[in-house]
Design an enzyme around this catalytic site. Structure first.
Site, PDB file in Angstrom:
ATOM      1  N   GLY A   6       0.771  -1.089   0.102  1.00  6.77           N
ATOM      2  CA  GLY A   6      -0.157   0.092  -0.002  1.00  6.77           C
ATOM      3  C   GLY A   6       0.838   1.272   0.025  1.00  6.77           C
ATOM      4  O   GLY A   6       1.856   1.269   0.737  1.00  6.77           O
ATOM      5  N   ARG A  53       1.080  -5.033  -5.380  1.00  2.00           N
ATOM      6  CA  ARG A  53       1.075  -6.100  -4.549  1.00  2.00           C
ATOM      7  C   ARG A  53       1.391  -7.205  -5.623  1.00  2.00           C
ATOM      8  O   ARG A  53       0.659  -7.344  -6.520  1.00  2.00           O
ATOM      9  CB  ARG A  53      -0.024  -6.429  -3.799  1.00  2.00           C
ATOM     10  CG  ARG A  53      -0.069  -5.287  -2.821  1.00  2.00           C
ATOM     11  CD  ARG A  53      -1.143  -5.548  -1.624  1.00  2.00           C
ATOM     12  NE  ARG A  53      -1.230  -4.593  -0.537  1.00  2.00           N
ATOM     13  CZ  ARG A  53      -2.108  -3.743  -0.493  1.00  2.00           C
ATOM     14  NH1 ARG A  53      -3.164  -3.636  -1.527  1.00  2.00           N
ATOM     15  NH2 ARG A  53      -2.238  -2.795   0.468  1.00  2.00           N
ATOM     16  N   ASP A  62       5.808  -5.349   5.745  1.00  2.00           N
ATOM     17  CA  ASP A  62       6.340  -6.622   6.259  1.00  2.00           C
ATOM     18  C   ASP A  62       6.681  -7.560   5.026  1.00  2.00           C
ATOM     19  O   ASP A  62       7.465  -8.300   4.855  1.00  2.00           O
ATOM     20  CB  ASP A  62       5.592  -7.209   7.280  1.00  2.00           C
ATOM     21  CG  ASP A  62       6.064  -6.588   8.747  1.00  2.00           C
ATOM     22  OD1 ASP A  62       7.004  -6.159   8.959  1.00  2.00           O
ATOM     23  OD2 ASP A  62       4.992  -6.780   9.607  1.00  2.00           O
ATOM     24  N   THR A  65       4.236   2.543   5.357  1.00  2.13           N
ATOM     25  CA  THR A  65       2.972   2.218   5.648  1.00  2.13           C
ATOM     26  C   THR A  65       2.172   3.138   6.703  1.00  2.13           C
ATOM     27  O   THR A  65       2.772   3.320   7.752  1.00  2.13           O
ATOM     28  CB  THR A  65       2.764   0.803   5.973  1.00  2.13           C
ATOM     29  OG1 THR A  65       1.474   0.485   6.611  1.00  2.13           O
ATOM     30  CG2 THR A  65       3.487   0.346   7.247  1.00  2.13           C
ATOM     31  N   ASP A 115      -0.024   2.241   8.562  1.00  5.48           N
ATOM     32  CA  ASP A 115      -0.402   1.573   9.693  1.00  5.48           C
ATOM     33  C   ASP A 115       0.460   1.563  10.881  1.00  5.48           C
ATOM     34  O   ASP A 115       0.038   1.275  11.941  1.00  5.48           O
ATOM     35  CB  ASP A 115      -0.762   0.107   9.269  1.00  5.48           C
ATOM     36  CG  ASP A 115      -1.708   0.004   8.120  1.00  5.48           C
ATOM     37  OD1 ASP A 115      -2.498   0.854   7.982  1.00  5.48           O
ATOM     38  OD2 ASP A 115      -1.557  -1.122   7.633  1.00  5.48           O
ATOM     39  N   ASP A 155       2.725  -0.502  11.506  1.00  6.08           N
ATOM     40  CA  ASP A 155       2.609  -1.937  12.188  1.00  6.08           C
ATOM     41  C   ASP A 155       3.721  -2.493  11.855  1.00  6.08           C
ATOM     42  O   ASP A 155       3.717  -3.951  11.918  1.00  6.08           O
ATOM     43  CB  ASP A 155       1.348  -2.532  11.932  1.00  6.08           C
ATOM     44  CG  ASP A 155       1.392  -2.679  10.255  1.00  6.08           C
ATOM     45  OD1 ASP A 155       2.380  -2.254   9.522  1.00  6.08           O
ATOM     46  OD2 ASP A 155       0.614  -3.227   9.575  1.00  6.08           O
ATOM     47  N   ARG A 173      -5.290  -1.814   9.048  1.00  5.54           N
ATOM     48  CA  ARG A 173      -5.169  -3.149   9.038  1.00  5.54           C
ATOM     49  C   ARG A 173      -5.495  -3.634  10.284  1.00  5.54           C
ATOM     50  O   ARG A 173      -6.501  -3.572  11.075  1.00  5.54           O
ATOM     51  CB  ARG A 173      -3.968  -3.778   8.486  1.00  5.54           C
ATOM     52  CG  ARG A 173      -4.072  -4.927   7.634  1.00  5.54           C
ATOM     53  CD  ARG A 173      -2.800  -5.545   7.153  1.00  5.54           C
ATOM     54  NE  ARG A 173      -2.554  -4.928   5.818  1.00  5.54           N
ATOM     55  CZ  ARG A 173      -2.926  -4.847   4.724  1.00  5.54           C
ATOM     56  NH1 ARG A 173      -3.461  -5.773   4.421  1.00  5.54           N
ATOM     57  NH2 ARG A 173      -2.300  -4.259   3.713  1.00  5.54           N
TER      58      ARG A 173
HETATM   59  P1  ADP Z   1       0.882  -3.999   2.407  1.00  5.01           P
HETATM   60  O1  ADP Z   1       0.684  -4.285   3.819  1.00  5.01           O
HETATM   61  O2  ADP Z   1       0.142  -2.739   2.050  1.00  5.01           O
HETATM   62  O3  ADP Z   1       0.289  -5.164   1.700  1.00  5.01           O
HETATM   63  P2  ADP Z   1       3.339  -5.271   2.378  1.00  5.01           P
HETATM   64  O4  ADP Z   1       4.880  -4.420   2.294  1.00  5.01           O
HETATM   65  O5  ADP Z   1       3.211  -6.126   3.465  1.00  5.01           O
HETATM   66  O6  ADP Z   1       2.224  -4.004   2.076  1.00  5.01           O
HETATM   67  O7  ADP Z   1       3.338  -5.791   0.881  1.00  5.01           O
HETATM   68  C1  ADP Z   1       2.919  -7.124   0.446  1.00  5.01           C
HETATM   69  C2  ADP Z   1       3.428  -7.155  -0.560  1.00  5.01           C
HETATM   70  O8  ADP Z   1       4.600  -7.536  -0.695  1.00  5.01           O
HETATM   71  C3  ADP Z   1       2.914  -8.443  -1.294  1.00  5.01           C
HETATM   72  O9  ADP Z   1       1.762  -8.192  -2.033  1.00  5.01           O
HETATM   73  C4  ADP Z   1       3.724  -8.820  -2.312  1.00  5.01           C
HETATM   74  O10 ADP Z   1       3.767  -8.055  -3.544  1.00  5.01           O
HETATM   75  C5  ADP Z   1       5.182  -8.247  -1.726  1.00  5.01           C
HETATM   76  N1  ADP Z   1       5.913  -9.727  -1.329  1.00  5.01           N
HETATM   77  C6  ADP Z   1       7.190  -9.879  -1.782  1.00  5.01           C
HETATM   78  N2  ADP Z   1       7.482 -11.093  -1.323  1.00  5.01           N
HETATM   79  C7  ADP Z   1       6.528 -11.507  -0.594  1.00  5.01           C
HETATM   80  C8  ADP Z   1       6.670 -12.646   0.374  1.00  5.01           C
HETATM   81  N3  ADP Z   1       7.542 -13.679   0.600  1.00  5.01           N
HETATM   82  N4  ADP Z   1       5.660 -12.759   1.357  1.00  5.01           N
HETATM   83  C9  ADP Z   1       4.606 -11.693   1.302  1.00  5.01           C
HETATM   84  N5  ADP Z   1       4.596 -10.661   0.664  1.00  5.01           N
HETATM   85  C10 ADP Z   1       5.781 -10.434  -0.411  1.00  5.01           C
HETATM   86  O1  F6P Z   2      -1.562  -0.960   4.756  1.00  9.56           O
HETATM   87  C1  F6P Z   2      -2.128   0.291   4.526  1.00  9.56           C
HETATM   88  C2  F6P Z   2      -3.563  -0.038   4.220  1.00  9.56           C
HETATM   89  O2  F6P Z   2      -4.205   1.184   3.942  1.00  9.56           O
HETATM   90  C3  F6P Z   2      -4.583  -0.703   5.313  1.00  9.56           C
HETATM   91  O3  F6P Z   2      -4.489   0.366   6.639  1.00  9.56           O
HETATM   92  C4  F6P Z   2      -5.687  -1.125   4.751  1.00  9.56           C
HETATM   93  O4  F6P Z   2      -6.268  -2.203   5.571  1.00  9.56           O
HETATM   94  C5  F6P Z   2      -5.103  -1.664   3.492  1.00  9.56           C
HETATM   95  O5  F6P Z   2      -3.849  -1.093   3.286  1.00  9.56           O
HETATM   96  C6  F6P Z   2      -6.025  -1.125   2.537  1.00  9.56           C
HETATM   97  O6  F6P Z   2      -5.737  -1.836   1.136  1.00  9.56           O
HETATM   98  P1  F6P Z   2      -6.228  -1.777  -0.177  1.00  9.56           P
HETATM   99  O7  F6P Z   2      -5.408  -0.386  -0.671  1.00  9.56           O
HETATM  100  O8  F6P Z   2      -5.680  -2.982  -0.977  1.00  9.56           O
HETATM  101  O9  F6P Z   2      -7.843  -1.423  -0.081  1.00  9.56           O
END
Ligand code: ADP
Ligand code: F6P
Length: 320
Positions: free
Chosen positions: A12, A73, A104, A126, A128, A130, A172
């Site tokens: 995000g 993502r 993460d 992020t 959040d 978190d 989240r």
């Molecule tokens: P958000 O919480 O906004 O989804 P993250 O940084 O947690 O942000 O992003 C998740 C994204 O990280 C996943 O959609 C994917 O594109 C990427 N990603 C890459 N490798 C991994 C992995 N091993 N496990 C989970 N997410 C991964």
């Molecule tokens: O991680 C950032 C965040 O905005 C969270 O607060 C929320 O749960 C999520 O992303 C929303 O994701 P999306 O943009 O996929 O609706």
């Protein structure tokens, strides 16, 4: 000495990501490195949507929300084949180090790519807040300020109508945005997953406050709880006070970053480039007690972040 690095934003978006991208690019250039921007997170790394950046590539972005690199993502990167494609693309462009701005999940990808020999540094981005290894994540301050401003506006109208305003904020699974926004807007109640709650108790407290002349009731609900509409309906049923629910949603992800987000993004980005300059990878940058720190990515992913229960209880104790 590392000569070429890449930078991407993933997951995000968050206000302040642009300030981080700018600082990565400018810091690397000032240290004599070449910098490559990668579009749409790991998607662009896999597909080769990669372009050389210069000092003007990041002009006029420090104050803008979103991310000029776009974000995505990328499910493919969770698997070894996706990581192998990313590594192959790094080799093709000569990218030896990579700065990953995200959460993460993005760091898990960075750890996997580090294991393949690309020096990766994660920067927490992020709204959040978190991410356990850092007190602060880029975007948190801007999102909270947006939520606070909107909750203030809702208070105006709920006060005029003698209503309860149930306001759902993002985060989240985490209640960090909720508790801080709740404190800042003088919420009557804050409902997060971290602290047990009971709607009947909340309703009783509201009625006691109403009996003493209180007219506005702002209830901040964390996204992890959800069901804001049902909560509003239940509170209306239990108290007899008309209630409305508002889910603030994605407005909290946009807007010009606050000073804090620009400054912390810049500090962490500069530090990330310094690590790469020293040939260090597989690390996440963070801020602890105002100091810049870095951790092994796997170690960082295994940490847990405390919730500020004290703040939560202060908010409740003084909301009368
Ligand atoms: P958000 O919480 O906004 O989804 P993250 O940084 O947690 O942000 O992003 C998740 C994204 O990280 C996943 O959609 C994917 O594109 C990427 N990603 C890459 N490798 C991994 C992995 N091993 N496990 C989970 N997410 C991964
Ligand atoms: O991680 C950032 C965040 O905005 C969270 O607060 C929320 O749960 C999520 O992303 C929303 O994701 P999306 O943009 O996929 O609706």
């Amino acid at each position: 000495m590392i000569k070429k690095i890449g930078v991407l934003t993933s997951g995000g978006d968050a206000p302040g990501m642009n300030a981080a991208v700018r600082a990565v690019v400018r810091s690397a250039l000032s240290k004599g490195m070449e910098v490559y921007g990668i579009h749409r997170g790991y998607n662009g790394l896999i597909s080769g949507d990669i372009f050389k950046m210069d000092e003007r590539s990041v002009s006029d972005i420090i104050h803008r929300g979103g991310t000029i690199l776009y974000t995505a993502r990328c499910p493919e990167f969770k698997y070894a084949e996706g990581v192998a494609k990313g590594k192959a693309m790094c080799d093709k462009f000569g990218i030896e180090g990579l700065v990953v701005i995200g959460g993460d999940g993005s760091f898990r990808g960075a750890a996997d790519l580090s294991a393949q020999g690309v020096l990766c540094i994660g920067i927490p981005g992020t709204i959040d807040n978190d991410i356990a290894c850092t007190d602060y994540t880029i975007g948190f301050d801007t999102a909270m300020n947006t939520a606070m401003e909107l909750a203030d506006k809702l208070r105006d109208t709920s006060q005029s109508h003698d209503r309860i305003s149930v306001v759902e904020v993002m985060g989240r699974g985490a209640g960090h945005i909720a508790v801080n926004t709740g404190i800042a807007c003088g919420a009557t109640e804050i409902i997060t997953k971290e602290v047990p709650y009971d709607l009947e108790d909340i309703a009783k407290r509201m009625l006691a406050k109403k009996a003493k002349g209180k007219q506005n009731f702002v209830v901040i609900v964390a996204e992890g709880i959800g069901h804001s509409q049902e909560i509003a309906e239940k509170l209306q049923e239990l108290t007899g006070i008309e209630s409305r629910a508002t889910v603030l949603g994605h407005v909290q992800r946009g807007g010009n970053p606050t000073l804090r987000d620009r400054v912390e993004a810049t500090r962490m980005a500069y530090y990330a480039v310094e690590l790469l300059e020293n040939g260090i990878g597989d690390r996440v940058v963070g801020i602890k007690d105002s100091h810049l720190v870095d951790f092994d990515i796997q170690d960082a992913l295994h940490m847990t972040k405390p919730y500020d229960e004290k703040l939560h209880h202060i908010a409740e104790e003084i909301a009368f």
